[in-house]
Motif scaffolding. Structure first.
Motif, PDB file in Angstrom:
ATOM      1  N   ILE A 179     -12.949 -45.089  22.991  1.00 24.35           N
ATOM      2  CA  ILE A 179     -12.561 -44.272  23.009  1.00 24.35           C
ATOM      3  C   ILE A 179     -13.092 -43.165  22.594  1.00 24.35           C
ATOM      4  O   ILE A 179     -13.028 -41.805  23.062  1.00 24.35           O
ATOM      5  CB  ILE A 179     -10.972 -44.356  22.310  1.00 24.35           C
ATOM      6  N   SER A 180     -13.968 -43.188  21.573  1.00 27.92           N
ATOM      7  CA  SER A 180     -14.861 -41.946  20.988  1.00 27.92           C
ATOM      8  C   SER A 180     -15.771 -41.631  22.051  1.00 27.92           C
ATOM      9  O   SER A 180     -16.247 -40.543  22.129  1.00 27.92           O
ATOM     10  CB  SER A 180     -15.465 -42.576  19.558  1.00 27.92           C
ATOM     11  N   TYR A 185      -7.217 -46.623  14.451  1.00 31.22           N
ATOM     12  CA  TYR A 185      -6.928 -48.161  14.973  1.00 31.22           C
ATOM     13  C   TYR A 185      -7.255 -49.040  13.844  1.00 31.22           C
ATOM     14  O   TYR A 185      -8.304 -49.482  13.547  1.00 31.22           O
ATOM     15  CB  TYR A 185      -7.655 -48.382  16.251  1.00 31.22           C
ATOM     16  N   ALA A 230     -12.602 -40.998  16.060  1.00 34.26           N
ATOM     17  CA  ALA A 230     -11.975 -42.467  16.042  1.00 34.26           C
ATOM     18  C   ALA A 230     -12.662 -43.070  14.943  1.00 34.26           C
ATOM     19  O   ALA A 230     -13.693 -43.353  14.963  1.00 34.26           O
ATOM     20  CB  ALA A 230     -12.575 -43.252  17.370  1.00 34.26           C
ATOM     21  N   CYS A 257     -11.789 -48.426  19.794  1.00 30.56           N
ATOM     22  CA  CYS A 257     -12.160 -47.554  19.118  1.00 30.56           C
ATOM     23  C   CYS A 257     -13.464 -46.826  19.365  1.00 30.56           C
ATOM     24  O   CYS A 257     -13.349 -45.612  19.809  1.00 30.56           O
ATOM     25  CB  CYS A 257     -11.951 -47.863  17.402  1.00 30.56           C
ATOM     26  N   ASN A 268     -17.076 -40.007  12.843  1.00 28.32           N
ATOM     27  CA  ASN A 268     -16.692 -40.529  13.894  1.00 28.32           C
ATOM     28  C   ASN A 268     -17.229 -41.729  14.182  1.00 28.32           C
ATOM     29  O   ASN A 268     -18.341 -42.187  13.875  1.00 28.32           O
ATOM     30  CB  ASN A 268     -16.613 -39.477  15.178  1.00 28.32           C
ATOM     31  N   HIS A 304     -11.918 -46.686  12.668  1.00 31.04           N
ATOM     32  CA  HIS A 304     -11.259 -48.129  13.028  1.00 31.04           C
ATOM     33  C   HIS A 304     -11.048 -48.339  11.169  1.00 31.04           C
ATOM     34  O   HIS A 304     -11.798 -48.486  10.430  1.00 31.04           O
ATOM     35  CB  HIS A 304     -12.490 -49.170  13.446  1.00 31.04           C
ATOM     36  N   ILE A 336     -12.615 -37.102  20.510  1.00 36.15           N
ATOM     37  CA  ILE A 336     -11.638 -37.661  19.505  1.00 36.15           C
ATOM     38  C   ILE A 336     -12.441 -38.090  18.397  1.00 36.15           C
ATOM     39  O   ILE A 336     -13.397 -39.114  18.636  1.00 36.15           O
ATOM     40  CB  ILE A 336     -10.671 -38.908  20.162  1.00 36.15           C
ATOM     41  N   SER A 350     -14.232 -40.085  25.264  1.00 40.37           N
ATOM     42  CA  SER A 350     -13.535 -38.722  24.714  1.00 40.37           C
ATOM     43  C   SER A 350     -14.639 -37.621  25.102  1.00 40.37           C
ATOM     44  O   SER A 350     -14.393 -36.588  25.467  1.00 40.37           O
ATOM     45  CB  SER A 350     -12.800 -38.701  23.730  1.00 40.37           C
ATOM     46  N   TYR A 360      -7.402 -37.150  16.210  1.00 37.15           N
ATOM     47  CA  TYR A 360      -7.777 -38.100  15.024  1.00 37.15           C
ATOM     48  C   TYR A 360      -7.108 -39.645  15.570  1.00 37.15           C
ATOM     49  O   TYR A 360      -5.992 -39.507  15.949  1.00 37.15           O
ATOM     50  CB  TYR A 360      -7.421 -37.942  13.795  1.00 37.15           C
ATOM     51  N   PHE A 361      -7.807 -40.546  15.833  1.00 39.02           N
ATOM     52  CA  PHE A 361      -7.308 -41.719  16.223  1.00 39.02           C
ATOM     53  C   PHE A 361      -7.811 -42.770  15.080  1.00 39.02           C
ATOM     54  O   PHE A 361      -8.924 -43.195  15.109  1.00 39.02           O
ATOM     55  CB  PHE A 361      -7.890 -42.244  17.575  1.00 39.02           C
TER      56      PHE A 361
END
Length: 420
Positions: free
Chosen positions: A123-124, A110, A136, A120, A330, A138, A134, A127, A107-108
């Motif tokens: 990265i999603s 930001y 992600a 964000c 996500n 925001h 991930i 990944s 889990y990210f």
């Protein structure tokens, strides 16, 4: 399937309430320990992930985390660091995924503005292609209030309240001394491309003709002759003139009044001070005595006068981010939606990051008065609910009592350092 850990980071300029969002994230994650393992925080924002400097949030007490709700600035450290595009530097994004994988992070979260929404989203997407997906999310944060799809941005309401109060108090000072002293007072506020903060100065007005008498917006091209005529007319009629100027005030060709000739880490023009620029115009062209002030960091750090609405919303979007993540969402952002009707209300909905990243929301023209120097009733109706309520921090020895965290880093697992 084993539960994943979470990574939270703060990005860009901090606010009086960004830590309230951190509080919401961490408290919600601790309530969802069946799905979320440990929470790590980036030491100095996304740099913490790139350098594998992860703060072990589990070592912070429940009391310290709760106190984040009334503590300004970025408790874990923030940064102005814009990741390059995937095409220009894929290595940065791959490094993030490597760090997340090494620490079993799934889990990210930001917490930032438009640039962090873009990070964000990337990265999603990346990944997934790297085989280590991930989730992600925001979390909106910006004093500039310029993110799309959300009615307003956490951080803005408290800055707006500070600017309205400061404008009112400074205007009373100038009015009391103008017969023999300062005739023109200029308050410079933040807002590079969007004039939301400058507009908030108008909330100091109780009746027509009250200060501020002039507001300068980035959305309205600056007309020097028109401006100086308005200043002189106001001084002639009232004895003094109060101006709230956005740092992003610009000429018709798009040149900033206060372009310092350099750029910051995000590629944004560094602005050298619109208030002294305007003051010099007033002195040289009109010969009037002036004073100016730069709200600067004071406006975004003033937790002692935060808007209760802003604090509640900042905390709520932090919690909502975790709730969305554990629900399997996500590449989205919790957005604040204003309710219908005369009584102010709000709720939280999902906004896709593909429609948020790198999009700026400007002041609508119908929020700005016809002459370009003030706001309309529609603008006032939008702004006023956002500064409502007081949420004072606890005090000790006459000053606010804010919390500081242990910020203990976890042991690195990767054998290589990353220069960022």
């Amino acid at each position: 399937m084993s539960k994943k850990n979470a990574f939270y980071a703060q990005s860009g300029g901090v606010t009086a309430v960004i830590n309230a969002s951190a509080c919401g994230v961490i408290e919600a994650a601790r309530e969802n320990q069946d799905q979320i393992g440990n929470v790590y925080a980036g030491h100095n924002g996304i740099l913490g992930a790139l350098r594998e400097e992860l703060i072990d949030v589990s070592l912070e007490s429940a009391e310290a985390i709760a106190a984040l709700r009334h503590t300004p600035s970025g408790a874990f450290g923030s940064c102005r660091y814009k990741l390059k595009s995937l095409e220009d530097n894929r290595a940065e994004y791959e490094r993030l995924i490597e760090v997340f994988k090494a620490h079993d992070i799934g889990y990210f979260f930001y917490n930032g503005g438009g640039d962090s929404a873009d990070t964000c989203l990337k990265i999603s997407q990346l990944s997934e292609t790297m085989g280590y997906p991930i989730q992600a999310i925001h979390i909106p944060k910006t004093v500039d209030n310029d993110l799309p799809l959300t009615d307003n941005c956490p951080g803005f309401g408290s800055v707006a309240k500070y600017v309205a109060v400061s404008t009112k108090e400074a205007a009373m000072d100038v009015a009391s001394m103008c017969a023999t002293s300062t005739k023109v007072f200029i308050l410079e506020v933040m807002g590079r491309h969007a004039g939301w903060i400058a507009a908030a100065g108008a909330l100091a007005q109780e009746q027509e003709g009250d200060a501020p008498h002039i507001i300068l917006f980035p959305e309205i091209a600056f007309d020097k002759e028109k401006f100086l005529a308005k200043v002189q007319k106001t001084v002639d009629e009232k004895g003094y003139c109060v101006i709230v100027a956005s740092e992003g005030a610009q000429y018709p060709d798009g040149t900033f009044l206060a372009d310092a000739g350099s750029t910051d880490a995000f590629g944004h023009k560094q602005l050298g001070g619109v208030a002294p620029t305007l003051a010099n115009m007033v002195k040289s062209e009109l010969g009037l005595k002036y004073h100016w002030a730069l709200a600067d960091y004071l406006q975004r750090a003033a937790r002692h006068i935060a808007s209760a609405t802003d604090v509640e919303q900042a905390y709520a979007v932090g919690r909502a981010a975790v709730e969305m993540a554990v629900a399997g969402k996500n590449a989205i952002m919790p957005a604040i939606i204003r309710g219908e009707g005369s009584e102010y209300s709000w709720s939280i909905a999902e906004a896709p990051l593909s429609e948020v990243a790198n999009v700026e929301k400007f002041m609508p023209r119908d929020y700005i008065s016809e002459d370009g120097f003030g706001i309309t009733e529609a603008g006032r109706a939008y702004l006023l609910p956002l500064i409502q309520g007081e949420d004072y921090p606890p005090y000790k020895n006459g000053v606010p009592r804010y919390t500081t965290l242990k910020k203990q880093l976890v042991k690195k697992k990767l054998g290589t350092d990353f220069e960022a």
